[in-house]
Scaffold this motif. Structure first.
Motif, mmCIF file in Angstrom:
data_model
loop_
_atom_site.group_PDB
_atom_site.id
_atom_site.type_symbol
_atom_site.label_atom_id
_atom_site.label_comp_id
_atom_site.label_asym_id
_atom_site.label_seq_id
_atom_site.Cartn_x
_atom_site.Cartn_y
_atom_site.Cartn_z
ATOM 1 N N GLU A 151 8.411 -0.017 1.092
ATOM 2 C CA GLU A 151 9.729 0.072 1.716
ATOM 3 C C GLU A 151 9.997 -1.171 2.563
ATOM 4 O OE1 GLU A 151 9.428 3.794 3.757
ATOM 5 O OE2 GLU A 151 9.027 4.905 1.895
ATOM 6 N N ASP A 152 9.238 -1.318 3.654
ATOM 7 C CA ASP A 152 9.529 -2.459 4.522
ATOM 8 C C ASP A 152 8.311 -2.948 5.287
ATOM 9 O OD1 ASP A 152 9.140 -0.345 6.242
ATOM 10 O OD2 ASP A 152 11.159 -0.378 7.095
ATOM 11 N N ARG A 153 7.084 -2.545 4.875
ATOM 12 C CA ARG A 153 5.887 -2.957 5.588
ATOM 13 C C ARG A 153 4.924 -3.665 4.644
ATOM 14 N NH1 ARG A 153 4.970 0.677 9.847
ATOM 15 N NH2 ARG A 153 3.228 -0.660 10.524
ATOM 16 N N SER A 154 4.195 -4.644 5.174
ATOM 17 C CA SER A 154 3.204 -5.359 4.371
ATOM 18 C C SER A 154 1.876 -4.606 4.368
ATOM 19 C CB SER A 154 2.974 -6.758 4.947
ATOM 20 O OG SER A 154 2.325 -6.681 6.211
ATOM 21 N N LYS A 155 0.995 -4.966 3.435
ATOM 22 C CA LYS A 155 -0.331 -4.348 3.385
ATOM 23 C C LYS A 155 -1.082 -4.620 4.678
ATOM 24 C CE LYS A 155 -4.080 -5.960 1.261
ATOM 25 N NZ LYS A 155 -5.061 -6.335 0.213
ATOM 26 N N GLU A 156 -0.944 -5.823 5.214
ATOM 27 C CA GLU A 156 -1.647 -6.186 6.443
ATOM 28 C C GLU A 156 -1.183 -5.319 7.615
ATOM 29 O OE1 GLU A 156 -2.152 -9.050 3.449
ATOM 30 O OE2 GLU A 156 -0.248 -8.348 4.319
ATOM 31 N N GLU A 157 0.121 -5.082 7.706
ATOM 32 C CA GLU A 157 0.652 -4.235 8.773
ATOM 33 C C GLU A 157 0.146 -2.803 8.630
ATOM 34 O OE1 GLU A 157 5.004 -5.911 9.975
ATOM 35 O OE2 GLU A 157 4.803 -5.130 7.939
ATOM 36 N N MET A 158 0.154 -2.290 7.383
ATOM 37 C CA MET A 158 -0.284 -0.916 7.154
ATOM 38 C C MET A 158 -1.779 -0.765 7.436
ATOM 39 S SD MET A 158 2.455 0.667 6.484
ATOM 40 C CE MET A 158 1.647 2.221 6.196
ATOM 41 N N ALA A 159 -2.570 -1.740 7.019
ATOM 42 C CA ALA A 159 -4.019 -1.678 7.246
ATOM 43 C C ALA A 159 -4.333 -1.683 8.734
ATOM 44 C CB ALA A 159 -4.710 -2.838 6.541
ATOM 45 N N GLN A 160 -3.638 -2.521 9.494
ATOM 46 C CA GLN A 160 -3.866 -2.566 10.939
ATOM 47 C C GLN A 160 -3.431 -1.259 11.590
ATOM 48 O OE1 GLN A 160 -5.424 -5.135 12.785
ATOM 49 N NE2 GLN A 160 -5.442 -3.447 14.274
#
Length: 493
Positions: A450-459
């Motif tokens: 939707e609007d989040r990167s993998k890095e943002e989600m992982a953190q």
């Protein structure tokens, strides 16, 4: 929100991130296609013609071969794709270096045990040696809730149907897993509840447990006492006093051991939830922590990715044995090795075992493989470990706990309420599921499309796990769910 995704530049299929109607014109990279039929969310459609017996490519790897000519824009699924996997294979070690670097240390609030290990819960566990005393264990769990006070968080019984009338490796599995749970650092106190005439009786089990703290672990053989519940309550009170002396304190996240498992996957699991867990794994390992990946049958078709990340040739050989031993387990029971995915997986858009496996292994991130564990074997080295266990959700999650995982991360595209002996974090692959089953789902990876990167989600997942490790309850714990399942492998007398 994206409407579709082509995961790798070599792919000849794309995945619908929302239902796509028949006749829609879709532009994916260099391809312009018109869908020939409705494409459900999470399912694949062809970006270019794929001839009969040619490879269908997703994640940059073959996920099967076309059963028939597939035109551009067609729905690609079980009706026109078949597995391309064989039986036992010969592998060659082609090591791939990891670029993972060390990062700064962080801390959680955990319980430091007398043996130096750290737990994320301070519970009293009742472990039956045999299924014959399950009802007593559950009755004691109910009576002992009065001891849940101060820092004692729960009293939990773990009934199971084994411990007697088993032979060979089957009996060995039971003994190893029960001993592993007795030693688990999430338990501040343990009552081992035996009957007296079972094969895996208390004296036998003590040999598997090894050295133990007599204040932390108590034993009761029910046939030896007149009133087993009265005697057990006395022991549980002693355990509650002992466990109640522990308090949360700052513990380095390098002491976390996190299990990773998926189940009820859909077409988005390998795009959102599993890569998010893989990113989490890399973050934790970069801080000196440990993750464990299991469900060996769902490595079939993607095993070379893991093999080539093995840190040494010896680990490579152990991983080859891990894979081939499980294939031999299937064939020794006259079962088809590649009879997967499940009906729920197929409904969610997964067509072949290669399709599921390539999505599953996303949970391993990019770290090198530093350990390969037999079923029931405790983790010994920090970093990414592979564990021998089947794909069954309860069995595999119990195996992760038995090997030392203090928390299990469980990704799902379908949803499930089950639990394991340790906090089991349910991670949804899509936002619809997270909204529909809010009472099951702890973390939503759906925003990744939707609007989040993998890095943002992982953190974000890493931060959430630190909260769970520090005492935040997951949904299954809030519901009072605690499950255990031991791997059944042999003859029952």
């Amino acid at each position: 929100m994206q409407d579709f995704i082509r995961i790798h530049e070599e792919d000849n299929v794309a995945v619908a991130l929302r239902p796509i109607a028949q006749g829609e014109k879709v532009a994916v990279g260099p391809y312009q296609v018109t869908t020939l039929e409705e494409i459900p969310q999470g399912h694949k459609f062809a970006l270019k013609p794929v001839g009969r017996d040619q490879a269908v490519v997703k994640y940059g790897f073959r996920i099967g071969n076309a059963k028939e000519d597939i035109p551009a824009g067609a729905w690609v699924h079980v009706h026109n794709v078949k597995t391309a996997l064989g039986d036992l294979l010969t592998y060659r070690y082609e090591p791939v270096a990891s670029g993972l670097k060390e990062t700064e240390h962080v801390y959680f609030q955990g319980f430091r045990r007398a043996d130096g290990r750290a737990g994320v819960r301070n519970e009293i566990w009742i472990i039956p040696t045999v299924g014959c005393v399950n009802s007593i264990a559950k009755a004691l769990e109910k009576k002992a809730q009065k001891f849940v006070t101060g820092t004692v968080e729960e009293v939990i019984a773990f009934p199971h149907p084994y411990g007697c009338s088993q032979m060979g490796d089957d009996q060995e599995n039971t003994r190893k897993v029960l001993a592993d749970l007795v030693r688990h650092p999430n338990a501040g106190g343990v009552l081992v509840l035996g009957l007296g005439c079972e094969n895996s009786n208390i004296p036998v089990l003590k040999e598997y447990i090894g050295e133990y703290d007599e204040q932390r672990v108590k034993f009761l053989q029910c046939q030896d006492v007149e009133d087993e519940q009265e005697e057990a309550m006395k022991l549980l009170e002693e355990l509650a006093v002992y466990a109640g002396a522990f308090s949360r304190e700052a513990v380095d996240a390098s002491e976390l051991v996190i299990g990773m498992k998926c189940g009820g996957s859909d077409g988005l699991s390998g795009i959102t939830a599993n890569p998010t867990v893989g990113g989490f794994s890399d973050i934790l390992i970069s801080k000196g922590g440990t993750t464990i990946l299991t469900e060996v049958p769902e490595m079939f078709g993607a095993e070379t990715i893991l093999m080539n990340r093995c840190e040494t040739p010896e680990l490579f050989e152990k991983t080859v044995s891990l894979i081939n031993d499980f294939k031999n387990y299937f064939t020794s029971h006259n079962q088809t090795i590649y009879e997967n995915p499940s009906p729920g997986n197929k409904k969610g858009g997964i067509s072949t075992l290669e399709d599921k496996s390539l999505g599953c292994t996303q949970k391993s991130g990019s770290a090198p493989v530093r350990g390969v564990l037999a079923y029931g074997e405790p983790v010994q080295v920090k970093g990414l470990n592979l564990l021998s266990a089947p794909g069954n959700d309860l069995v595999a999650s119990t195996a992760l706990a038995a090997s030392g995982a203090q928390i299990v991360l469980f990704t799902t595209g379908r949803g499930t309420p089950f639990a394991s002996p340790v906090p089991t974090v349910k991670i949804s692959s899509n936002s619809k599921l997270a909204g529909h089953k809010d009472n099951w789902i702890d973390f939503n990876a759906g925003p990744m499309v939707e609007d989040r990167s993998k890095e943002e989600m992982a953190q974000a997942l890493f931060d959430y796990v630190l909260e769970v490790a520090s005492g935040r309850k997951v949904k299954a714990e809030e519901a009072g769910f605690h499950d255990m399942a031991i791997f059944k492998q042999g003859v029952t007398l």
